[in-house]
Design an enzyme around this catalytic site. Structure first.
Site, mmCIF file in Angstrom:
data_model
loop_
_atom_site.group_PDB
_atom_site.id
_atom_site.type_symbol
_atom_site.label_atom_id
_atom_site.label_comp_id
_atom_site.label_asym_id
_atom_site.label_seq_id
_atom_site.Cartn_x
_atom_site.Cartn_y
_atom_site.Cartn_z
ATOM 1 N N HIS A 43 -63.631 2.360 -44.765
ATOM 2 C CA HIS A 43 -64.260 1.685 -43.627
ATOM 3 C C HIS A 43 -65.266 0.617 -44.044
ATOM 4 O O HIS A 43 -65.781 -0.105 -43.191
ATOM 5 C CB HIS A 43 -64.949 2.713 -42.721
ATOM 6 C CG HIS A 43 -63.979 3.575 -41.973
ATOM 7 N ND1 HIS A 43 -63.072 3.067 -41.074
ATOM 8 C CD2 HIS A 43 -63.746 4.904 -42.011
ATOM 9 C CE1 HIS A 43 -62.333 4.056 -40.575
ATOM 10 N NE2 HIS A 43 -62.717 5.180 -41.138
ATOM 11 N N GLU A 147 -61.183 16.426 -41.817
ATOM 12 C CA GLU A 147 -61.811 15.719 -40.697
ATOM 13 C C GLU A 147 -60.934 15.676 -39.448
ATOM 14 O O GLU A 147 -61.139 14.831 -38.580
ATOM 15 C CB GLU A 147 -62.241 14.302 -41.122
ATOM 16 C CG GLU A 147 -61.197 13.484 -41.851
ATOM 17 C CD GLU A 147 -61.711 12.117 -42.322
ATOM 18 O OE1 GLU A 147 -62.819 11.700 -41.978
ATOM 19 O OE2 GLU A 147 -60.955 11.446 -43.057
ATOM 20 N N ASP A 173 -65.350 11.895 -37.711
ATOM 21 C CA ASP A 173 -63.978 12.126 -37.239
ATOM 22 C C ASP A 173 -63.803 13.568 -36.774
ATOM 23 O O ASP A 173 -63.107 13.817 -35.777
ATOM 24 C CB ASP A 173 -62.967 11.794 -38.351
ATOM 25 C CG ASP A 173 -62.662 10.303 -38.396
ATOM 26 O OD1 ASP A 173 -62.506 9.698 -37.328
ATOM 27 O OD2 ASP A 173 -62.605 9.746 -39.502
#
Ligand code: 3PY
Ligand code: MG
Length: 251
Positions: A43, A147, A173
């Site tokens: 990310h 996650e 998440d």
């Protein structure tokens, strides 16, 4: 420092988490006092061309490089190990098959099928190529990210995959998954229940329990649940908080 011994010594191992490209910033964060620096290639905005320069700066500062790869892909994992990452964190490991593929990509035979090549990792180790190969499966640690609900349902089986070194919870998440999309809350009640269980599973399989934390309050709550390998602060937050404090002080 023997990283494997350090990660199993039961004491908190706190590291910064970078999404902003730049070797200067990476070197500064590595010297800022935490135990290591993570490069977030999933990310963050860091590409492979920057990641290898950042890794060199972190290693020059005497700290281990932890890389969260873009995806559980053998090419991406191989590159991150070749630029001398000591720890690989792979996102969204939702099944035994995913975990086996992760180990296959990250460990040399007999545990896996990591491909030989690249020399940054040999040079950073200070060893001969032959000695690097001998120690690589021990010295390169692999964390599977837990996650999702699927991963939670299979966490015992995932943890039993030979060659895995740790479980790493992605609590953002996880909270989205457990609330069926209703909530983003790293400290949700459902997260804390699930994370207690994940840490117990990790301990039962002699794996290191890790998680993304990000604030002192979250670090202490996860620490109390048995997590020792913790992303403590992000580069973005360091900048944001630094500016806020400077303005308050009138600097
Ligand atoms: C998550 O919390 O989901 C992560 O992947 C850590 O940033
Ligand atoms: Mg995540």
């Amino acid at each position: 420092m023997d990283l494997r011994i350090r990660l199993h010594d039961g004491k908190p191992f706190l590291f910064s988490w970078m999404g902003i490209p730049g070797a200067q910033l990476a070197g500064q964060l590595a010297r800022a006092g935490l135990d290591g620096v993570a490069l977030d290639l999933q990310h963050g905005l860091i590409g492979m061309d920057q990641a290898n320069l950042m890794a060199a700066a972190i290693i020059a500062a005497g700290k281990p490089v932890i890389t969260r790869v873009l995806w559980n892909d053998p090419g991406l994992i191989g590159q991150a190990l070749d630029f001398a990452s000591s720890v690989i964190i792979a996102p969204m490991i939702n099944s035994v098959e995913h975990a086996r593929a992760l180990v296959k990509a990250a460990k040399y035979p007999p545990l896996g099928q990591r491909s030989w090549g690249g020399y940054a990792m040999v040079q950073a180790s200070g060893k001969s190529a032959a000695d690097y190969l001998k120690d690589a499966n021990r010295d390169s640690l692999v964390f599977a990210m837990i996650e999702t609900q699927e991963a939670l349902d299979k966490v015992e089986d995932i943890a039993a995959v030979p060659g895995l070194d740790g479980l790493f919870v992605g609590p953002s998440d996880l909270s989205i998954a457990l609330s069926k999309g209703a909530e983003l809350n790293r400290l949700s009640a459902a997260n804390l229940v699930a994370m207690k269980r994940i840490a117990e599973v990790a301990r039962a399989h002699k794996l290191v329990a890790g998680a993304f934390a990000g604030t002192p309050q979250i670090i202490s709550q996860y620490d109390a649940l048995g997590y020792t390998f913790l992303a403590a602060v992000t580069d973005n937050d360091v900048l944001r908080m630094g500016v806020a404090v400077s303005v308050q002080l009138g600097i």
